[in-house]
Write a protein that holds these residues in place. Structure first.
Motif, short mmCIF file in Angstrom:
data_model
loop_
_atom_site.label_atom_id
_atom_site.label_comp_id
_atom_site.label_asym_id
_atom_site.label_seq_id
_atom_site.Cartn_x
_atom_site.Cartn_y
_atom_site.Cartn_z
N HIS A 151 0.83 -1.20 0.00
CA HIS A 151 0.00 0.00 0.00
C HIS A 151 0.86 1.26 0.00
O HIS A 151 1.91 1.31 0.66
CB HIS A 151 -0.96 0.01 1.19
CG HIS A 151 -2.13 -0.90 1.02
ND1 HIS A 151 -2.88 -1.36 2.08
CD2 HIS A 151 -2.69 -1.44 -0.10
CE1 HIS A 151 -3.85 -2.13 1.62
NE2 HIS A 151 -3.76 -2.19 0.30
N PRO A 152 0.44 2.29 -0.72
CA PRO A 152 1.28 3.48 -0.88
C PRO A 152 1.67 4.17 0.43
O PRO A 152 2.74 4.78 0.50
CB PRO A 152 0.42 4.41 -1.75
CG PRO A 152 -0.48 3.50 -2.51
CD PRO A 152 -0.77 2.36 -1.58
N ASP A 153 0.82 4.09 1.46
CA ASP A 153 1.18 4.75 2.70
C ASP A 153 2.28 3.99 3.47
O ASP A 153 2.75 4.45 4.50
CB ASP A 153 -0.04 4.98 3.60
CG ASP A 153 -0.80 3.72 3.96
OD1 ASP A 153 -0.89 2.81 3.11
OD2 ASP A 153 -1.31 3.63 5.10
N HIS A 154 2.70 2.84 2.90
CA HIS A 154 3.82 2.09 3.48
C HIS A 154 5.01 2.01 2.54
O HIS A 154 6.12 1.73 2.98
CB HIS A 154 3.36 0.69 3.86
CG HIS A 154 2.35 0.70 4.98
ND1 HIS A 154 2.67 0.40 6.28
CD2 HIS A 154 1.03 1.03 4.97
CE1 HIS A 154 1.58 0.53 7.03
NE2 HIS A 154 0.58 0.92 6.25
N LEU A 155 4.79 2.26 1.26
CA LEU A 155 5.88 2.35 0.28
C LEU A 155 5.50 3.36 -0.78
O LEU A 155 4.60 3.12 -1.59
CB LEU A 155 6.15 0.99 -0.37
CG LEU A 155 7.23 1.00 -1.45
CD1 LEU A 155 8.58 1.44 -0.90
CD2 LEU A 155 7.34 -0.36 -2.14
N ASP A 156 6.21 4.49 -0.77
CA ASP A 156 6.01 5.53 -1.77
C ASP A 156 6.91 5.20 -2.96
O ASP A 156 8.12 5.44 -2.92
CB ASP A 156 6.36 6.89 -1.18
CG ASP A 156 6.05 8.04 -2.13
OD1 ASP A 156 6.03 7.81 -3.36
OD2 ASP A 156 5.85 9.16 -1.64
N GLN A 157 6.32 4.64 -4.01
CA GLN A 157 7.13 4.19 -5.14
C GLN A 157 7.68 5.35 -5.97
O GLN A 157 8.58 5.14 -6.79
CB GLN A 157 6.32 3.23 -6.01
CG GLN A 157 5.96 1.94 -5.28
CD GLN A 157 5.63 0.81 -6.22
OE1 GLN A 157 6.31 0.59 -7.22
NE2 GLN A 157 4.58 0.08 -5.92
N ASP A 158 7.17 6.55 -5.76
CA ASP A 158 7.74 7.70 -6.46
C ASP A 158 8.99 8.23 -5.77
O ASP A 158 9.97 8.61 -6.43
CB ASP A 158 6.70 8.83 -6.55
CG ASP A 158 5.55 8.48 -7.47
OD1 ASP A 158 5.77 7.71 -8.43
OD2 ASP A 158 4.42 8.96 -7.24
N ARG A 159 8.98 8.25 -4.44
CA ARG A 159 10.12 8.82 -3.70
C ARG A 159 11.13 7.77 -3.23
O ARG A 159 12.28 8.11 -2.95
CB ARG A 159 9.60 9.62 -2.50
CG ARG A 159 8.83 10.87 -2.89
CD ARG A 159 8.53 11.74 -1.68
NE ARG A 159 7.51 11.14 -0.80
CZ ARG A 159 7.12 11.68 0.36
NH1 ARG A 159 7.69 12.79 0.79
NH2 ARG A 159 6.18 11.10 1.08
N ALA A 160 10.72 6.51 -3.15
CA ALA A 160 11.62 5.48 -2.64
C ALA A 160 12.88 5.26 -3.49
O ALA A 160 13.95 4.99 -2.93
CB ALA A 160 10.87 4.17 -2.47
N PRO A 161 12.81 5.38 -4.82
CA PRO A 161 14.05 5.19 -5.58
C PRO A 161 15.18 6.13 -5.16
O PRO A 161 16.36 5.72 -5.14
CB PRO A 161 13.61 5.44 -7.03
CG PRO A 161 12.18 5.02 -7.06
CD PRO A 161 11.63 5.47 -5.73
N ALA A 162 14.86 7.35 -4.80
CA ALA A 162 15.90 8.27 -4.32
C ALA A 162 16.49 7.79 -3.01
O ALA A 162 17.70 7.88 -2.78
CB ALA A 162 15.31 9.68 -4.16
N LEU A 163 15.63 7.25 -2.14
CA LEU A 163 16.11 6.70 -0.87
C LEU A 163 17.07 5.55 -1.11
O LEU A 163 18.12 5.46 -0.46
CB LEU A 163 14.91 6.23 -0.03
CG LEU A 163 15.23 5.53 1.28
CD1 LEU A 163 15.92 6.48 2.25
CD2 LEU A 163 13.95 4.96 1.89
N LEU A 164 16.74 4.69 -2.04
CA LEU A 164 17.63 3.58 -2.37
C LEU A 164 18.94 4.09 -2.95
O LEU A 164 20.01 3.52 -2.69
CB LEU A 164 16.95 2.63 -3.37
CG LEU A 164 16.12 1.49 -2.78
CD1 LEU A 164 15.01 2.02 -1.87
CD2 LEU A 164 15.53 0.62 -3.87
N GLY A 165 18.86 5.18 -3.72
CA GLY A 165 20.07 5.77 -4.26
C GLY A 165 21.00 6.31 -3.19
O GLY A 165 22.23 6.25 -3.33
N HIS A 166 20.42 6.82 -2.10
CA HIS A 166 21.23 7.30 -0.98
C HIS A 166 21.81 6.16 -0.16
O HIS A 166 22.73 6.39 0.64
CB HIS A 166 20.37 8.17 -0.05
CG HIS A 166 19.84 9.43 -0.68
ND1 HIS A 166 20.58 10.21 -1.54
CD2 HIS A 166 18.62 10.02 -0.57
CE1 HIS A 166 19.85 11.24 -1.93
NE2 HIS A 166 18.66 11.14 -1.36
#
Length: 217
Positions: free
Chosen positions: A47-62
């Motif tokens: 569910h989006p309130d547990h995984l933001d698929q738009d912003r999470a790639p940047a988190l993974l990049g960090h």
């Protein structure tokens, strides 16, 4: 153990020199997606309130070296990162920390809505408190939990069930998560019922970006 909230269900657990982030979703604050030095990122369900698929790639990049762990259905859906699958009773080591999967299914929202996968997580390390983040369900109440992240409000929940869940887990400490669905004026009603009737003396009202430290007794 240091515990920091980043809005709604997002929780950073720092224990035994290890940094574990759980459920960075759409209701989470922007700061969570700028975190660095993470050893693991855990997602309980899709569910989006547990995984933001738009912003999470940047988190993974960090955090290119972080272990990525989620339920099997989410692993099959996400198009970024290399995710290991979590499962009920599965232990995943992250340095001195063990991540144990709890449960398999999301709570029933409506009978007409198919249930999806949901695997909660227990975070533990030798000589440290044990934390349980259930994701979106009250169905599973594991033993040996010191710190419980309590989903306080959801379309699938009611207060009597929340209190029953806290009583069944019987932790030493509770704090709220999954609470962006509550207005400020009504928040005290929900928290008052849980803190007043859950049977837990150490009930910590941690706000959306609050933090606290715990030592093992």
């Amino acid at each position: 153990m240091d515990i920091t909230r980043f809005g709604h269900a997002a929780v950073l657990v720092e224990v035994a020199g290890t940094r574990i982030l759980i459920d960075p979703g759409t209701f989470s604050t922007g700061e969570v997606f700028e975190l660095t030095g993470l050893d693991a990122i855990v997602v309980t369900h899709q569910h989006p309130d547990h995984l933001d698929q738009d912003r999470a790639p940047a988190l993974l990049g960090h955090n290119p070296d972080a272990l990525l762990l989620c339920d099997p259905e989410t692993a099959a859906l996400v198009s970024f990162g290399s995710w290991a699958e979590n499962a009920d009773g599965l232990d995943t080591p992250v340095g001195p920390v063990t991540l144990r999967g709890v449960g398999a299914q999301h709570a029933v929202i409506l009978p007409s809505i198919p249930r999806i996968g949901n695997v909660g997580v227990i975070v533990s390390a030798p000589g440290e408190p044990t934390l349980f983040h259930p994701g979106d369900t009250y169905e599973y109440a594991p033993d040996g939990v010191d710190v419980l992240a309590v989903p306080l409000s959801a379309p699938w929940a009611k207060s009597s069930e929340t209190v029953d869940f806290v009583q069944r887990v019987s932790p030493t400490t509770i704090f709220p998560i999954h609470d962006c669905t509550i207005s400020d004026v009504a928040y005290g009603i929900y928290w008052g019922q849980v803190s007043g009737h859950g049977g837990v003396d150490d009930a910590r009202l941690v706000d959306q970006t609050g933090s606290f430290e715990l030592s093992h007794n």
